[in-house]
Scaffold this active site. Structure first.
Site, PDB file in Angstrom:
ATOM      1  N   LYS A   1       0.828  -1.200   0.000  1.00 18.17           N
ATOM      2  CA  LYS A   1       0.000   0.000   0.000  1.00 18.17           C
ATOM      3  C   LYS A   1       0.869   1.259   0.000  1.00 18.17           C
ATOM      4  O   LYS A   1       0.647   2.192  -0.786  1.00 18.17           O
ATOM      5  CB  LYS A   1      -0.916  -0.014   1.219  1.00 18.17           C
ATOM      6  CG  LYS A   1      -1.905   1.135   1.229  1.00 18.17           C
ATOM      7  CD  LYS A   1      -2.814   1.062   2.449  1.00 18.17           C
ATOM      8  CE  LYS A   1      -3.790  -0.108   2.350  1.00 18.17           C
ATOM      9  NZ  LYS A   1      -4.386  -0.462   3.630  1.00 18.17           N
TER      10      LYS A   1
ATOM     11  N   ARG B   1      -3.027   2.887   8.713  1.00 14.53           N
ATOM     12  CA  ARG B   1      -3.386   1.635   8.032  1.00 14.53           C
ATOM     13  C   ARG B   1      -2.203   0.693   7.923  1.00 14.53           C
ATOM     14  O   ARG B   1      -1.081   1.128   7.650  1.00 14.53           O
ATOM     15  CB  ARG B   1      -3.840   1.909   6.591  1.00 14.53           C
ATOM     16  CG  ARG B   1      -5.116   2.665   6.456  1.00 14.53           C
ATOM     17  CD  ARG B   1      -5.267   3.054   4.990  1.00 14.53           C
ATOM     18  NE  ARG B   1      -6.337   4.010   4.807  1.00 14.53           N
ATOM     19  CZ  ARG B   1      -7.574   3.674   4.457  1.00 14.53           C
ATOM     20  NH1 ARG B   1      -7.889   2.436   4.230  1.00 14.53           N
ATOM     21  NH2 ARG B   1      -8.489   4.606   4.331  1.00 14.53           N
TER      22      ARG B   1
ATOM     23  N   GLY C   1      -7.905  -7.390   4.602  1.00 13.12           N
ATOM     24  CA  GLY C   1      -8.755  -7.488   5.785  1.00 13.12           C
ATOM     25  C   GLY C   1      -8.162  -8.233   6.967  1.00 13.12           C
ATOM     26  O   GLY C   1      -8.829  -8.419   7.978  1.00 13.12           O
TER      27      GLY C   1
ATOM     28  N   MET D   1      -5.399  -7.430   8.790  1.00 18.65           N
ATOM     29  CA  MET D   1      -4.806  -6.614   9.851  1.00 18.65           C
ATOM     30  C   MET D   1      -5.672  -5.381  10.099  1.00 18.65           C
ATOM     31  O   MET D   1      -6.745  -5.241   9.548  1.00 18.65           O
ATOM     32  CB  MET D   1      -3.378  -6.255   9.470  1.00 18.65           C
ATOM     33  CG  MET D   1      -2.478  -7.481   9.491  1.00 18.65           C
ATOM     34  SD  MET D   1      -0.802  -7.109   9.048  1.00 18.65           S
ATOM     35  CE  MET D   1      -0.965  -6.614   7.374  1.00 18.65           C
TER      36      MET D   1
ATOM     37  N   ARG E   1      -3.776  -1.778  -6.345  1.00 14.85           N
ATOM     38  CA  ARG E   1      -2.990  -3.010  -6.286  1.00 14.85           C
ATOM     39  C   ARG E   1      -3.443  -3.921  -7.417  1.00 14.85           C
ATOM     40  O   ARG E   1      -4.522  -3.728  -7.992  1.00 14.85           O
ATOM     41  CB  ARG E   1      -3.148  -3.701  -4.932  1.00 14.85           C
ATOM     42  CG  ARG E   1      -4.561  -4.090  -4.630  1.00 14.85           C
ATOM     43  CD  ARG E   1      -4.691  -4.696  -3.238  1.00 14.85           C
ATOM     44  NE  ARG E   1      -6.093  -4.780  -2.865  1.00 14.85           N
ATOM     45  CZ  ARG E   1      -6.527  -4.913  -1.626  1.00 14.85           C
ATOM     46  NH1 ARG E   1      -5.698  -4.968  -0.625  1.00 14.85           N
ATOM     47  NH2 ARG E   1      -7.814  -5.003  -1.383  1.00 14.85           N
TER      48      ARG E   1
ATOM     49  N   SER F   1      13.373 -42.737 -17.279  1.00 13.75           N
ATOM     50  CA  SER F   1      12.215 -41.975 -16.821  1.00 13.75           C
ATOM     51  C   SER F   1      12.212 -42.050 -15.297  1.00 13.75           C
ATOM     52  O   SER F   1      12.152 -43.142 -14.731  1.00 13.75           O
ATOM     53  CB  SER F   1      10.930 -42.561 -17.399  1.00 13.75           C
ATOM     54  OG  SER F   1       9.834 -41.826 -16.924  1.00 13.75           O
TER      55      SER F   1
ATOM     56  N   CYS G   1       8.064 -39.209 -14.774  1.00 10.29           N
ATOM     57  CA  CYS G   1       6.678 -39.625 -14.978  1.00 10.29           C
ATOM     58  C   CYS G   1       5.924 -39.794 -13.668  1.00 10.29           C
ATOM     59  O   CYS G   1       4.815 -40.284 -13.645  1.00 10.29           O
ATOM     60  CB  CYS G   1       6.595 -40.892 -15.813  1.00 10.29           C
ATOM     61  SG  CYS G   1       7.372 -42.300 -15.025  1.00 10.29           S
TER      62      CYS G   1
END
Ligand code: PEP
Ligand code: MG
Length: 913
Positions: free
Chosen positions: A23, A93, A102, A104, A337, A793, A861
């Site tokens: 942020k 914030r 949501g 924190m 964001r 393989s 495989c």
């Protein structure tokens, strides 16, 4: 390491995300490019980490720095925190490096006090707004910083609205709100035993501290665990001047996406509320309005918002998720964001951004999460279903299934083949259940983990599966399933969501799998970039065709044992196992041969022109026989019946056979004879540790006729499809080799049989013989094994079991699950390759193999071939291809491209450093 802990917004930029959080860096970047944002400063993640390291106490000088930046903010804005005239209000914030929506805490309107509320009222000419801001502050501060339970405030608010006879918060007037502030303060005093602090700077100090502490709250911790976010990153704290969306009809707040995050369409997508603060939009207190309506309500702000949305998307080159506020007509952006989106939207956005010239293809590929695309490869629940799940298990195989409950595989096979949609519900499945699994829409088990039989088989078929739903009580005798108080009978329909693990009663609406144009286009870009080949594990013509359609470049593993399990084969396979003479065994094998040949023909035809690796029989023979306990019970029951007929039950078998041959007993006697012989064979073949027992090449060397039959079937199938105009590319693979001598001897059988079959053929039929590397010893002596192998393989399923000494079936659902929960191991080694152990053995095996045979062709495989993180390792090591179930082929293609790009980026960073 930086020497300070606080940065003004004007000092930040997008690439300072690690320090300033998502942020903080985002807002700073917006400010830098001239998008309107409120002024402020950021306390760094490093400050939070330093505080965590000191058990919560702040590092020296941090508070002084905060104060200095606050002073400067007051200076710039010409406002003061808590002042009666021109008061400054700020928001506090959280803002972690990786967005944790949501999880924190946030405190708004800090700086409001008995003094400044008056100033705010006078300045805005809106007393209601000022008192509303005040009551919001006391409420949030009380909850977040002082730990007052949320309901204590909410109850008072509800009581007041009830007294006033109003429904909405906005119907309360200034006097109501003034009263509420006093009430809230009293509530806080009741809970904390003291008055809330009145000095705004002290409030700020405690608020920053509370946001630091919210990094450690339980929901944040759970979210980090679920999203692989390290616990030691800490959060930044953003202190920004408040702008107000709750100043009346000229103000608003909202959230928007630059494109539709569900579909990816470039269209207006968002919501807003007039006269509201940010949390009102998300809290669901009032119903927000569609963003399009803002055009008529606040036309200027709307136009500016549209232009800013475009600008931000162009700037970041990706779909943005934006928060905004209109403060008395003026637009401010509070956050931008990268928008989270569905798989479908991710593809469409990627493709359109490339078409629009905003980003190049490589950038688009880097951003797509291969694992997320799984959502698209299976029918899915219609997202709008709104139903509550009955119970939940592991989301073992994605997609949705709807069908009637069926409690045994035989019935499921019968009803499924008859065209009925059924869901097979079992305690656990086993190989005997395969027909039922094939015929069912999905599988639900009460027991077992993500790689339990049901889960692996279901994923292999792209069939939804919920495994280990522990709340199921399956009563097979009573033909019912108890889930808590709910009872399901075989007449009931259920819906499984294999993507989430949820189980629902009834039929929920589905949407079909979407291999859209967008998907195809993006996979095309991936193919242009990747080095690693992608093949599929497939055992039938149908699967092979599906795999090819999904982009497989061949078959990396055809497990022939599944062909032995089919209902028409099993009796013949049992005859072959039970044969007491070579002649009898050869006769049974002769009957199996054409069946195998037909299977191979279908596969070769579907994969014409592409390599098909067929593995000779791998599992121990007892897997084709009945269970020891069940067979013992059968014999006992038949003995009871025959005993009544006077048979000599307690003599030797020879005595019994003599009596039976002399005409004793009847049909039951004959059945008892067969059951006893079968039981004896089951006993003889039963092993304490079958995974480490007589299987793979060991079994083939004991019974070379079985391998010879399979090789003959391969040769004849290849010749037949070639005659029909196809181009079979034959690779024969020997399982579970540990000693080079095993492979040398097995090759003799293969080559001799091939020579017999191909002797009279005009054009030569090229074929390669190779081996699985699935034992640690094989990896270590790979150079010697490579002398006899034309390809390798890596069977990372068995290699993981044998390297870790962990039996998958015993570990999942027991200690491995506990280990994962406790963090003893970070990931399930059967899902994502254990890099340091198993990964290292693959590396060593490949290196040693290629030392002996330069250019040796090699792939993987095991299940890991379809896991993006494992695919990256295999690419890095230098394997030629991965092979995975057909429905994971697109994921592997994308993961392989991502790996190429990541390695290219890594090389560039190293050169630059
Ligand atoms: C393996 O061991 O990785 C493998 C592919 O073989 P299977 O799973 O059939 O044992
Ligand atoms: Mg294996």
């Amino acid at each position: 390491m930086s020497d300070r802990y606080v940065y003004d917004l004007a000092e930040g930029r997008a690439d300072m995300r690690a320090l300033l959080g998502g942020k903080g860096a985002g807002v700073a970047e917006m400010r830098r490019i001239g998008v309107p944002v409120p002024d402020g400063f950021t306390v760094t993640t490093a400050a939070c980490v330093a505080a965590m390291e000191r058990g919560g106490s702040w590092p020296d000088g941090l508070w002084d720095e905060v104060v200095a930046h606050l002073d400067a903010l007051e200076e710039r804005t010409g406002r003061r925190l808590g002042a009666r005239e021109r008061p400054l209000l700020v928001s506090v914030r959280s803002g972690a490096v990786f967005s944790m929506p949501g999880m924190m805490d946030t405190i708004l309107n800090l700086g409001i006090s008995d003094d400044s509320v008056e100033g705010l009222a006078a300045e805005s000419g809106n007393a209601r707004f000022a008192w509303d801001s005040y009551r919001r502050f006391v409420q949030m501060y009380g909850e977040v910083v002082e730990g007052v339970p949320a309901h204590a405030f909410a109850d008072e608010l509800d009581a007041l609205k009830a007294r006033r006879g109003v429904a909405q918060d906005t119907d309360l007037d200034a006097d109501d709100l003034r009263g509420l502030v006093a009430t809230f303060r009293a509530v806080a005093r009741q809970h904390t035993g003291e008055d809330l602090p009145t000095d705004p700077r002290e409030q700020l100090r405690r608020s920053v501290d509370a946001v630091f502490a919210s990094w450690g709250n339980p929901r944040a911790a759970v979210y980090r665990k679920a999203n692989d976010i390290p616990d030691d990153l800490g959060t930044a704290v953003n202190v920004m001047q408040m702008v107000f969306g709750n100043k009346g009809a000229t103000s608003a707040t909202g959230v928007c996406f630059t494109r539709n995050p569900a579909t990816g369409a470039k269209e207006l997508y968002g919501e807003f509320l007039v006269d509201a603060q940010g949390e009102d939009v998300v809290a669901g207190i009032r119903t927000p309005r569609p963003l399009a309506e803002m055009e008529t309500v606040l036309p200027d702000a709307f136009r500016e918002l549209r232009a800013t949305m475009d600008r931000l998307e162009q700037h970041y080159g990706d779909m943005q998720d934006i928060e905004f506020t209109v403060d008395d007509g003026a637009l401010y952006l509070l956050q931008t964001r990268t928008g989270k989106r569905t798989a479908q939207a991710a593809l469409r956005v990627a493709r359109e951004l490339v078409d629009e010239g905003v980003i190049d293809r490589d950038t688009a590929l880097r951003r797509l999460d291969p694992a997320q695309l799984d959502q698209l490869l299976h029918p899915a629940l219609d997202p709008g279903h709104g139903a509550t799940p009955l119970t939940r298990g592991l989301n073992a195989s994605p997609g949705a299934a709807v069908g009637r409950v069926v409690l045994d595989a035989e019935t499921a096979a019968e009803r499924g083949k008859a065209g009925e949609a059924v869901v097979l519900v079992r305690w656990e499945t086993n190989p005997d259940d395969i027909a039922g699994v094939i015929a069912a829409q999905g599988v639900l088990t009460a027991h077992g983990g993500m790689t339990s039989h049901a889960a692996v088989v279901a994923r292999g078929m792209g069939k939804p599966c919920v495994a280990g739903a522990g709340a199921l009580r399956i009563d097979v005798e009573g033909r019912r399933v108890h889930v808590g108080d709910h009872v399901l009978t075989e007449d009931d329909t259920i819906t499984l969501d294999g993507t989430t693990g949820d189980v629902y009663a009834g039929a929920l609406p589905l949407v079909p799998p979407q291999v859209t144009d967008d998907f195809r286009a993006v996979l095309g870009w991936a193919d242009d970039v990747r080095r690693l080949g992608v093949r599929a594990n497939a055992d039938t013509g149908e699967d092979a065709a599906k795999a090819r359609e999904l982009g497989a470049e061949g078959i990396g593993l055809c497990r022939t044992e599944h062909m032995f399990m089919a209902p028409d084969r099993l009796p013949v396979v049992r005859e072959m196992i039970l044969a007491e003479t070579d002649a009898a065994r050869t006769a049974a094998l002769d009957r199996l041969l054409p069946m195998q040949q037909a299977d191979f023909e279908e596969i070769f035809a579907a994969m014409s022109g592409l390599p098909v690796t067929i593995r000779l029989l791998d599992p121990p023979l007892h897997e084709f026989l009945p269970d020891l306990v069940e067979q013992s019970l059968l014999v006992q029951r038949l003995e009871d019946e025959v005993g009544d007929a006077g048979a000599p039950l307690h003599g030797t078998d020879a005595v019994f056979e003599g009596w039976a041959a002399a005409g004793g007993g009847g049909e039951t006697t004959a059945r008892l004879g067969r059951a006893r012989r079968l039981l004896a064979q089951v006993r003889r073949l039963s092993e304490a540790n079958p995974m480490l027992g007589t299987r793979g090449v060991r079994l083939a060397l004991l019974h070379p006729q079985i391998a010879a039959m399979q090789v003959r079937a391969i040769a004849r199938a290849a010749l037949a499809v070639r005659a029909a105009g196809h181009d079979p590319r034959v690779e024969i693979m020997v399982p579970l080799v540990g000693f080079s001598e095993e492979l040398r001897r097995m090759r003799e059988v293969v080559d001799a049989t091939m020579a017999e079959e191909l002797g009279g053929v005009d054009a030569p039929l090229p074929y390669a013989v190779g081996t699985m590397i699935e034992l640690p010893r094989a990896a270590l002596v790979a150079d010697r094994i490579a002398e006899h192998a034309e390809f390798f393989s890596f069977g990372t399923n068995d290699l993981t079991q044998t390297t870790l000494g962990i039996s998958r079936d015993d570990a999942e659902g027991s200690f491995l699950t506990a280990y994962l929960e406790a963090g003893v191991v970070g990931t399930n080694p059967f899902a994502t390759i254990d890099r340091d152990g198993v990964g290292e053995l693959v590396h060593v095996g490949l290196e040693r193999g290629r030392r002996a045979r330069p250019g040796l062709h090699a792939g993987v495989c095991g299940e890991h071939g379809g896991d993006p993180a494992s695919v990256a390792l295999f690419d890095e090591i230098g394997l030629d291809y991965v092979s995975c179930s057909p429905y994971r082929v697109p994921i592997a293609r994308l993961a392989a491209a991502r790996s190429t790009l990541d390695r290219r980026d890594g090389a560039r960073t190293t050169r630059e450093a």
